[in-house]
Scaffold this motif. Structure first.
Motif, PDB file in Angstrom:
ATOM      1  N   ASN A  13       1.070  -1.528  -0.017  1.00  0.00           N
ATOM      2  CA  ASN A  13      -0.296  -0.339   0.290  1.00  0.00           C
ATOM      3  C   ASN A  13       0.469   0.962  -0.016  1.00  0.00           C
ATOM      4  OD1 ASN A  13       1.203   0.097   2.601  1.00  0.00           O
ATOM      5  ND2 ASN A  13      -0.605   0.259   3.812  1.00  0.00           N
ATOM      6  N   SER A  14       1.894   0.986   0.612  1.00  0.00           N
ATOM      7  CA  SER A  14       2.677   2.798   0.977  1.00  0.00           C
ATOM      8  C   SER A  14       4.431   1.756   1.446  1.00  0.00           C
ATOM      9  CB  SER A  14       1.863   3.365   1.841  1.00  0.00           C
ATOM     10  OG  SER A  14       3.198   4.661   2.365  1.00  0.00           O
ATOM     11  N   THR A  15       5.071   2.433   1.111  1.00  0.00           N
ATOM     12  CA  THR A  15       6.611   1.696   1.515  1.00  0.00           C
ATOM     13  C   THR A  15       6.542   2.946   2.624  1.00  0.00           C
ATOM     14  OG1 THR A  15       7.279   3.787  -0.303  1.00  0.00           O
ATOM     15  CG2 THR A  15       7.716   1.598  -0.557  1.00  0.00           C
ATOM     16  N   ASN A  16       6.164   3.917   2.278  1.00  0.00           N
ATOM     17  CA  ASN A  16       6.501   4.885   4.121  1.00  0.00           C
ATOM     18  C   ASN A  16       5.827   3.408   5.177  1.00  0.00           C
ATOM     19  OD1 ASN A  16       8.679   7.105   3.019  1.00  0.00           O
ATOM     20  ND2 ASN A  16       7.537   7.788   4.206  1.00  0.00           N
ATOM     21  N   ASN A  17       4.198   3.203   5.113  1.00  0.00           N
ATOM     22  CA  ASN A  17       3.614   2.854   6.178  1.00  0.00           C
ATOM     23  C   ASN A  17       4.319   1.478   6.061  1.00  0.00           C
ATOM     24  OD1 ASN A  17       1.832   4.048   5.886  1.00  0.00           O
ATOM     25  ND2 ASN A  17       0.535   3.568   5.226  1.00  0.00           N
ATOM     26  N   GLY A  42       0.290   5.349  -2.302  1.00  0.00           N
ATOM     27  CA  GLY A  42       1.475   5.874  -1.591  1.00  0.00           C
ATOM     28  C   GLY A  42       1.164   7.299  -0.874  1.00  0.00           C
ATOM     29  N   LYS A  43       2.260   7.658  -0.830  1.00  0.00           N
ATOM     30  CA  LYS A  43       1.420   8.901   0.123  1.00  0.00           C
ATOM     31  C   LYS A  43       2.716  10.187  -0.001  1.00  0.00           C
ATOM     32  CE  LYS A  43       1.827   8.334   5.071  1.00  0.00           C
ATOM     33  NZ  LYS A  43       1.872   7.812   6.711  1.00  0.00           N
ATOM     34  N   GLY A  44       1.918  11.449  -0.420  1.00  0.00           N
ATOM     35  CA  GLY A  44       2.793  12.321  -0.298  1.00  0.00           C
ATOM     36  C   GLY A  44       2.311  13.109   0.792  1.00  0.00           C
TER      37      GLY A  44
END
Length: 246
Positions: A13-17, A42-44
């Motif tokens: 879902n998101s590499t940051n998550n 992805g998160k911005g």
């Protein structure tokens, strides 16, 4: 080293998550990096979503343990921004810029963005979760996106996004390995040398008002010095919006 270890994820879902989950589950080595072939959420910055076709672009997150205090956060942002600048300018050339606070631009178009999230333990800055999204092979962007650009559009070439991700890690490591308060003044001057719109009149929006202003400086704590009329505004992250001609 940034990119050691380097994990490739097929879909996430998101590499940051994902990186945040790893940190919350237990100790993570400084420089551990996760690269996604596909992100579904992805998160911005400021809650914006960042999406890409599978395998097309660079979507990665590296977990860092900077030897800095919380009031020195902008030092890390400058180091990561310069590492991303070093990487992209190598392929896209001298028209690459850093848009305050840490987007990568080519001419007036956005080539990539950086999102750094912090993990604190009391007053200790334990981890920085640094996510980077760089447009590499997208041939055409959706019309609702204001001003994106990819390396493929700039150069006319198709690139191996995974190989370029390794190179991005090398560029980030070259900066991160030398990160220290003693080099910050020099790096801040270099950051401003590459700053998008520095000393150029342009349009901005604050609290719904659009006006012409001029960026004069970036302070050591990261605040943007923007001239509006006869006053100089000192603005924090998220307090001003860059307006682009349509």
């Amino acid at each position: 080293m940034i990119g050691n270890p380097f994990h490739v994820l097929a879909t996430i879902n998101s590499t940051n998550n994902y990186a945040m989950g790893q940190v919350n589950a237990g100790p993570v080595a400084d420089g551990s990096t996760w690269f996604a072939m596909e992100q579904t959420a992805g998160k911005g910055q400021r809650g914006k979503q960042w999406l890409s076709e599978p395998g097309e672009n660079i979507m990665l997150t590296t977990v860092l343990q900077p030897a800095l205090t919380l009031n020195q956060q902008f030092m890390l942002s400058v180091a990561v921004s310069l590492g991303a600048y070093d990487f992209f300018s190598k392929y896209a050339g001298e028209e690459t810029r850093i848009k305050w606070s840490n987007d990568i631009y080519w001419r007036d178009r956005k080539a990539g963005g950086i999102l750094i999230e912090n993990v604190l333990r009391g007053n200790i800055w334990q981890y920085a979760i640094a996510g980077l999204g760089i447009n590499i092979n997208t041939p055409k962007f959706p019309e609702h996106l204001a001003n994106p650009v990819s390396l493929r559009q700039i150069t006319g070439k198709t690139w191996d996004s995974l190989e370029l991700a390794y190179d991005l890690c090398r560029c980030l490591e070259e900066r991160y390995s030398r990160l220290h308060p003693a080099v910050f003044d020099t790096w801040l001057a270099e950051y401003k040398e590459h700053l998008y719109r520095l000393h150029e009149p342009a349009l901005y929006k604050i609290n719904g008002e659009i006006f012409q202003g001029t960026i004069h400086d970036v302070l050591p704590d990261g605040r943007l010095c923007l001239e509006k009329g006869k006053e100089i505004l000192e603005l924090g992250f998220g307090e001003v919006e860059f307006i682009f001609a349509t």
